[in-house]
Motif scaffolding. Structure first.
Motif, short mmCIF file in Angstrom:
data_model
loop_
_atom_site.label_atom_id
_atom_site.label_comp_id
_atom_site.label_asym_id
_atom_site.label_seq_id
_atom_site.Cartn_x
_atom_site.Cartn_y
_atom_site.Cartn_z
N ILE A 18 0.84 -1.21 0.00
CA ILE A 18 0.00 0.00 0.00
C ILE A 18 0.87 1.25 0.00
CG2 ILE A 18 -1.55 1.35 1.48
CD1 ILE A 18 -2.89 -1.37 2.22
N MET A 19 1.91 1.26 0.82
CA MET A 19 2.79 2.43 0.87
C MET A 19 3.57 2.60 -0.42
SD MET A 19 4.24 2.68 4.79
CE MET A 19 4.90 1.02 4.90
N ALA A 20 4.10 1.51 -0.96
CA ALA A 20 4.89 1.60 -2.18
C ALA A 20 4.05 2.07 -3.36
CB ALA A 20 5.53 0.24 -2.50
N LEU A 21 2.76 1.70 -3.37
CA LEU A 21 1.87 2.09 -4.46
C LEU A 21 1.14 3.41 -4.18
CD1 LEU A 21 0.38 -1.45 -5.15
CD2 LEU A 21 1.92 -0.19 -6.65
N LEU B 50 7.53 9.55 0.91
CA LEU B 50 8.31 8.57 1.67
C LEU B 50 9.53 8.12 0.88
CD1 LEU B 50 5.51 6.23 3.06
CD2 LEU B 50 6.91 7.81 4.39
N PRO B 51 10.58 7.69 1.57
CA PRO B 51 11.66 6.98 0.86
C PRO B 51 11.10 5.73 0.21
CG PRO B 51 12.29 7.49 3.14
CD PRO B 51 10.82 7.81 3.00
N ASP B 52 11.83 5.17 -0.71
CA ASP B 52 11.36 3.99 -1.44
C ASP B 52 10.88 2.92 -0.47
OD1 ASP B 52 10.86 2.01 -3.23
OD2 ASP B 52 12.90 1.81 -3.96
N ALA B 53 9.58 2.59 -0.55
CA ALA B 53 9.00 1.60 0.36
C ALA B 53 9.36 0.18 -0.02
CB ALA B 53 7.48 1.76 0.40
N ASP B 54 9.87 -0.01 -1.24
CA ASP B 54 10.31 -1.34 -1.66
C ASP B 54 11.72 -1.58 -1.11
OD1 ASP B 54 11.02 -3.69 -2.87
OD2 ASP B 54 10.86 -2.95 -4.92
#
Length: 353
Positions: free
Chosen positions: A268-271, A334-338
């Motif tokens: 969810i965060m990464a997208l 956010l920084p890259d969530a992946d």
């Protein structure tokens, strides 16, 4: 050629980050082996993957409650550790990467006996029992949440969770076509995670008369949870589960309704999807802690299950829709969530020559 042993199992959440790492490790030329149980979900998910050799060992479940199996399972763990020593001693890998779950304990112990460096990953906001037991043997412990990194001390590195590349490959047009939606209304997607969400499924369906006035609802309800009486309802489409089509479903979603498992939250965060989280109350309560971490950072809305009913769900989703622009902005910043590349960096760092 460098060789790595991966481990982790018991739930899909302990396997999918390993699935995310495997294509990158293959591209880098690693010889990849996986140690799991004979009948666990990890075998189902990993053994068919090309380029990975699967090894099965014994393992006992680690419980925080009384059960007669608590008297026998330690012997299974010991047997698994001896089997892992045999496998790791024969393979002589450069590093072991452990995603946690009860199967990881005998593998990490076996790696320590064979003097092979171990890198671990903890997805939740507090470390699970298996990772607590394995911590003394690890060179580094990768975490998803900053709170967990602080709890684990000097060995911890906040990396995020490795996510499969396919998560980012979705098409909104294909997702709308999959659900037979026109795209004229915003899409609300509900997904329950591997623990299921029967109570949320039921309330969502009760609220459909209100929700479908404002949203098209794409409902991933879990195996065995389809409601045949709702087939063909305008503005509603239900699926037991989605695999290859899941990225397209994500791509067409404007809002998410979800449990609060750590892997789901990472996606969810990464997208950058505005989400209403309804944590599942079980075990050590990490879903509630996970959800509140995002809420406290202004990244999601949260509703506790005891407050959930038809009217409160409709109100909460209206509030989420009103707040969507701010939530999307915060998520995008956010920084890259992946966490895939950050975890790979730790694996390379500690792999012995």
């Amino acid at each position: 050629m460098k060789r790595i042993v991966l481990t982790g199992g018991g739930t899909a959440g302990h396997v999918s980050p390993n699935q995310a790492l495997i294509p990158h490790l293959l591209k880098e030329g690693w010889d990849i082996h996986y140690i799991g149980t004979k009948t666990g979900i990890e075998r189902t998910l990993i053994e068919p993957m090309q380029g990975v050799t699967y090894h099965a060992v014994s393992s006992g479940k680690l419980r925080r409650y009384f059960d007669l199996k608590n008297f026998t399972d330690p012997f299974r763990v010991i047997a698994g550790a001896l089997q892992s020593v045999a496998v790791i001693g024969r393979l002589r890998p450069n590093v072991v990467f452990s995603k946690g779950g009860f199967v990881s304990v005998p593998v990490v112990v076996g790696a320590a006996i064979c003097r092979v460096p171990v890198v671990m990953h903890e997805s939740d906001i507090t470390p699970g029992l298996a990772n607590k037991l394995c911590k003394p043997f690890a060179k580094a412990i990768c975490t998803t949440f900053p709170e967990c990194a602080r709890l684990l001390g000097a060995k911890a590195v906040q990396t995020g969770t490795p996510l499969r590349e396919t998560v980012f490959s979705g098409s909104r047009e294909r997702g709308l076509s999959l659900a037979d939606f026109s795209g004229q209304k915003p899409v609300l997607m509900m997904i329950g995670g591997s623990l299921g969400a029967q109570s949320v499924n039921a309330v969502l369906r009760q609220a459909l008369p209100e929700l479908t006035q404002r949203f098209d609802v794409l409902h991933v309800c879990g195996k065995g949870n389809l409601d045949p009486t709702l087939e063909g309802l305008s503005g509603y489409r239900q699926f037991e589960y989605l695999s290859d089509d899941l990225p397209d479903a994500f791509a067409c979603a404007d809002l998410m309704l979800s449990r609060a498992g750590s892997n789901s939250l990472s996606e969810i965060m990464a997208l950058c999807k505005p989400a209403l989280l309804i944590p599942y109350h079980s075990g050590r309560g990490d879903q509630l802690l996970n959800a509140n971490s995002l809420k406290d950072r202004g990244l999601a809305h949260v509703m506790v299950q005891s407050d959930l009913n038809r009217e409160s769900l409709a109100r909460a989703l209206d509030a989420l829709w009103a707040d969507r622009a701010l939530l999307t902005q915060r998520l995008s910043a956010l920084p890259d969530a992946d966490g895939t590349q950050a975890v790979l960096t730790q694996i390379r760092r500690f792999a012995k020559p």
